[in-house]
Structure formats: structure tokens, C-alpha cells
Design an enzyme around this catalytic site. Structure first.
Site, PDB file in Angstrom:
ATOM      1  N   HIS A  57       0.831  -1.222   0.000  1.00  0.00           N
ATOM      2  CA  HIS A  57       0.000   0.000   0.000  1.00  0.00           C
ATOM      3  C   HIS A  57       0.863   1.268   0.000  1.00  0.00           C
ATOM      4  O   HIS A  57       0.525   2.259   0.649  1.00  0.00           O
ATOM      5  CB  HIS A  57      -0.964   0.025   1.191  1.00  0.00           C
ATOM      6  CG  HIS A  57      -1.968  -1.090   1.146  1.00  0.00           C
ATOM      7  ND1 HIS A  57      -3.154  -0.994   0.463  1.00  0.00           N
ATOM      8  CD2 HIS A  57      -1.944  -2.332   1.689  1.00  0.00           C
ATOM      9  CE1 HIS A  57      -3.832  -2.130   0.583  1.00  0.00           C
ATOM     10  NE2 HIS A  57      -3.116  -2.961   1.318  1.00  0.00           N
ATOM     11  N   ASN A 129     -10.313  -2.962   2.198  1.00  0.00           N
ATOM     12  CA  ASN A 129      -9.991  -2.939   0.775  1.00  0.00           C
ATOM     13  C   ASN A 129     -11.263  -2.666  -0.036  1.00  0.00           C
ATOM     14  O   ASN A 129     -12.360  -2.620   0.523  1.00  0.00           O
ATOM     15  CB  ASN A 129      -9.406  -4.289   0.336  1.00  0.00           C
ATOM     16  CG  ASN A 129      -7.939  -4.447   0.709  1.00  0.00           C
ATOM     17  OD1 ASN A 129      -7.174  -3.485   0.716  1.00  0.00           O
ATOM     18  ND2 ASN A 129      -7.541  -5.662   1.015  1.00  0.00           N
TER      19      ASN A 129
END
Ligand code: NDP
Length: 484
Positions: A57, A129
Site C-alpha cells: 500500500h 480494501n
């Protein structure tokens, strides 16, 4: 701004700088001098501008806003941020997973959907997510999974063979790989995708009743995806397309919003459900647990400083507030450790004191010191203490989840067995093992120590303490302290 209004450049210590452009030299063409402290500071600071990028990320964008709960969900949770009508400030960070800090936003990848709610009972982080499931169900495999999606050791390049090697050897990945290779793997913008808490969490109501829950943030903008070709073209044209879209939308005065829908399973139903409801590779079919709309997430304010507010934002699934707990989801439990661990490494041990990470509710902890500490608690520096320091409040949590889901998890006091007392064994040591000289030294050492600074009240507590161990020992300490 007129030239007269412009501020004077200073060093980071606030000292007016002599020049923005010219180094101090020995004569007009001479070498530069070490005593040009501002130059040295500029170079040294520049060399240290980067914090380690996130291993996963790394490329992210975000915005501020609020969450508003519009339903009464008190029968499921006592969490204050989910009280009907309550509005809570949030910061959200969207991200790709596998790419590096400068990688293209539109690459095929799941998207991180990380939320920090600044609640009145501390920060609640939901680190999800844009997919409701994940590739694996056990944190033992996470590091290997990510290695397979990043770069080879020899060439330093990504390798599709390596990715499929891991996936085909890990059939539990099939659900998430289906999402990834559908067009939801290339969302058009951050605004046009859903967000999921993905894990199963526990909600606990005021009566201590537990419910397992899943979070679904459904985009109010509607789902829009790129095709593979469109995503690739956009990666070449504008690698920051998602960041730009979010920023420019909000800068133009528009909001982005999502409706929060919850799936709720009474805790007792988990045991006999037809598959493991804590398996992160599975959804709960809506027919079994119909989603309930409970609130709205709105993003309406851009960061003023991307590094300070988005790059240094630190989300951690362990930040749970009273009324919200973990569950037996193995991936969630693994993440409870790994997120704060990476923040300590990446930003520093006091990352929770940065403005974007610090709660808006007061902090009263006994943690202290460490690199870059900004606010430090005063005395008393320990618990338990008799001097008015903060005290934990077990009542806020109750024992709902622990009692109903796993009776072995407890914070109960130590005394569970008949001989679990604190004084028998030190008493035996005093009476039956120590020699007469040892006992005299023990008394003398205690008395000498207490005389150096203990208050009158503390002296009495010390005497009582030793009386509980052995009456003779207590009497001798008392005498040594001048009590006859
Ligand atoms: P439902 O028909 O009740 O729900 C299907 C879900 O799929 C909806 O949430 C829908 O919501 C989502 N969906 C629609 N189109 C797509 C797409 N192209 N790609 C991914 N998701 C899509 O059935 P079930 O609850 O029984 O689930 C059936 C399957 O749907 C699951 O096996 C799972 O793969 C997928 N799914 C299920 C979800 C769940 O929580 N139950 C959530 C998301 C997907 P939306 O378009 O608003 O995302």
C-alpha cells in the site's frame, strides 16, 4: 503578496537565513565554508526527506470528511460513533497494494480503503480494501504472498510466473483473484468503488451481547471501472489519475460519499454456520445476512499537506473502541500486530502524536519518552499508584465477546485456585529457609530502604505488607521503623 509582506526565510531553528541562493564562500570564487549552517542544514534535511515507504500500500491518496450514523444500532453495539445522529470526523486513505510510491494508480490491483474515525473514545481504524475478501486466510502466508507479487531477487523485476505460482499453490486465493482479474481490479477512480472492512469483527451491545459483523461501504457515485486497455492507457497518460480525480473533485466543492451497510450475525449462529464465518476468503451471502444501511461516509476536505496528512497517516486494525472487538479471523489477528509494528519502524515510536494520527479525545497513558516525543505524561509514571493517575475502566468493555465466544480469554484476577495467595511462599522462605542472619539482614535492608524517603502513610503500608507475609517479620520491620 507584496515583497514587504513576504516572510523572511529562516533556518529550522527560526534564525533569519542570509541567502536563499548563494553559499558562503572564502572570497567571491572561493570554496564554500562549513560554517554556512543554513546550507548544511538544507543538504542534511534533504537527505532525510524520505521515510521508508510502506512495503504494501505504498502509493496512496486520501481526504478528510465525516461519518454520520443514521440508524439506531444500539441493539448490536454500544460504540459511541454508531449512536444514531452522531457525526464523527474521519480521514481516509486509498491505495494500490503492490506498486511502489511512484507507481501508476490505475494498475490492476486491489485497492486499500483505510478509515480512521476520530471518535470521542479514541481512534477507531477500519483498514479495509475495495474487495470483500482476500487472497489468503492465514497470516503465516502473508509475507510470502506479498513477496510473490513484488520483485524477484535476481532481476529486481516483477514476474507473472511467480505470481501465478503462489496463487495456483494457494487455491484459497481464487475468490480474490476472480475480483482482481474482473474489471473491479481496475476501478475508474477511488470514488467509484466500494470499500469493505473485509474481516469479520465483533460488535458488543450494552448488555454484553455479541454479534459478528461485516462492513460494506457502497459508493454513492456508482461503480465504474476501466477496462484493461483503458487502465493501461491511463497509466501511461497520468500515473496519478486517481489522486488527481479525488483532489480535483473535492477542490471543486463536490463531495464523495459511501453508504455503510452492515451484515450482522448473532454470535451463537457462528458455530453451526455452514462455513467458517471468520475465513477472510469468503463473503457472507446476502441471502443469509441481508445488509442493513446504517450510515454515510462523506469526504469533503483535501489534505493541505500530503506527506503530513496522508503519507504519515498510520492506520491499525487494533485501534478498536468499546463496543467493537476482534473476532477469531486469523488474518485480522495477525494484522493487529503487524500494522503498529510497521508504523514504529516507518515513522517512529511516537507516530500516534502526529496531528493526523493523534486522537481528538484526550490521551492518558503511562507510555512515555522515546524518539521525537512531543507530549509526555507527568507523575505518577506508573500504575497502580496512589497519587491520582489515570485508572482503567473495565466497565466500558464488559465481557461480552470474551464470555460468549471464547471463555478462555479473560482479564480476571490471578486468584483462581485454592492456593493462589501471595504470602504463603514468601512466608515459608522467611520462616523455614532463611538463616537467622539472613532474616536480620532482610529486616535491616527493608528498614534502611523505607527510611530513605517513604512517607508516614507509606511506612504503615509497608508494615502491613510484611505482616501479611509473616507476623514476626512485620513486627520487626515495625520496630525498625521506630514503632516500638
Ligand atoms: P448477491 O447477489 O446478494 O450479491 C452479489 C454482490 O456482488 C452484491 O453485493 C454486488 O454489489 C456485488 N457485485 C455485483 N457485480 C459485481 C462484480 N462485477 N464484481 C464483484 N462484485 C459484484 O449474492 P451473494 O451475497 O450470495 O454473493 C454472491 C457473490 O457475489 C459472492 O460469492 C461474491 O463473490 C460476490 N460478492 C458478495 C458480496 C457479499 O458480501 N455477499 C459482496 C461483494 C461481492 P455491488 O455491485 O454493490 O458491489
Amino acid at each position: 503578496m507584496s515583497d514587504e509582506q513576504r516572510p523572511v526565510t529562516t533556518t529550522d531553528a527560526g534564525i533569519p537565513a542570509p541567502s536563499d541562493e548563494h553559499s558562503l564562500t572564502a572570497g567571491p570564487d572561493g570554496p564554500i565554508l562549513l560554517q554556512d549552517h543554513y546550507l548544511i542544514q538544507k543538504m542534511a534535511q534533504f537527505n532525510r526527506e524520505r521515510v521508508p515507504e510502506r512495503v504494501v500500500h505504498a502509493k496512496g491518496s486520501g481526504a478528510h470528511g465525516y461519518f454520520e450514523c443514521f440508524e439506531d444500532v444500539s441493539k448490536w453495539t454500544k460504540a459511541k460513533l454508531f449512536e444514531k445522529g452522531k457525526r464523527t470526523d474521519v480521514v481516509v486513505r486509498f491505495s494500490t497494494v503492490a506498486g511502489e510510491l511512484g507507481s501508476a494508480d490505475t494498475a490492476r490491483d486491489p485497492r486499500g480503503f483505510a478509515l480512521k474515525f476520530y471518535t470521542e473514545e479514541g481512534n477507531y481504524d477500519l483498514v479495509g480494501n475495495n474487495t470483500p475478501v482476500f487472497f489468503i486466510r492465514d497470516p503465516q502466508k502473508f509475507q510470502d504472498f506479498i513477496h510473490s507479487q513484488k520483485r524477484r531477487a535476481d532481476t529486481g523485476m516483477r514476474d507473472h510466473n511467480m505470481q501465478w505460482d503462489f496463487w495456483t499453490l494457494s487455491p484459497e486465493s481464487a475468490h480474490q483473484v476472480t475480483f482482481l482479474f474482473s474489471d473491479r481490479g481496475t476501478p475508474r477512480t477511488h470514488r467509484h468503488m466500494n470499500g469493505f472492512g473485509s474481516h469479520t469483527f465483533t460488535w458488543v451491545n450494552a448488555n454484553g451481547e455479541a454479534f459478528f459483523v461485516k462492513y460494506h461501504f457502497k459508493t454513492d457515485q456508482g461503480i465504474q471501472n476501466f477496462t484493461d486497455a483503458e487502465a493501461k492507457a491511463m497509466a501511461a497518460e497520468d500515473p496519478d489519475f486517481h489522486r488527481r480525480d479525488l483532489y480535483e473533485t473535492i477542490a471543486a466543492g463536490q463531495e464523495a460519499s459511501w453508504t455503510l451497510e452492515m451484515q450482522i450475525m448473532p454470535a451463537a449462529e457462528a458455530e453451526n454456520y455452514r462455513f467458517n464465518p471468520f475465513d477472510l476468503t469468503k463473503v457472507w451471502p446476502h441471502a443469509d445476512y441481508p445488509p442493513v444501511k446504517i450510515g454515510r461516509l462523506v469526504l469533503n476536505r483535501n489534505p493541505e499537506n500530503h506527506f503530513a496528512e496522508i503519507e504519515q497517516a498510520a492506520f491499525e486494525p487494533a485501534n478498536l473502541v468499546p463496543g467493537i472487538e476482534t473476532s477469531p479471523d486469523k488474518m485480522l489477528l495477525g494484522r493487529l500486530f503487524s500494522y503498529p509494528d510497521t508504523h514504529r519502524h516507518r515513522i517512529g515510536v511516537n507516530y500516534l502524536q502526529l496531528p493526523v494520527n493523534r486522537p481528538k479525545s484526550p490521551v492518558h497513558s503511562y507510555n512515555r519518552d522515546g524518539a521525537m516525543r512531543y507530549e509526555n505524561p507527568g507523575d505518577p509514571v506508573y500504575a497502580p499508584n496512589s497519587y491520582g493517575g489515570p485508572r482503567a475502566d473495565a466497565e466500558r468493555y464488559g465481557e461480552g465477546y470474551h464470555m460468549q465466544v471464547n471463555g478462555r480469554l479473560t482479564r480476571s484476577p490471578y486468584r483462581l485456585h485454592p492456593d493462589d495467595d501471595d504470602c504463603t511462599q514468601p512466608g515459608t522462605l522467611y520462616r523455614e529457609v532463611l538463616s537467622q542472619t539472613d532474616r536480620e539482614h532482610l529486616v535491616g535492608n527493608i528498614v534502611g530502604h523505607v527510611k530513605q524517603g517513604a512517607t508516614d502513610e507509606m511506612r504503615q503500608r509497608v508494615i502491613d505488607y510484611w505482616r501479611n507475609v509473616d507476623a514476626d517479620l512485620g513486627a520487626r520491620v515495625s520496630k525498625g521503623l521506630g514503632n516500638g
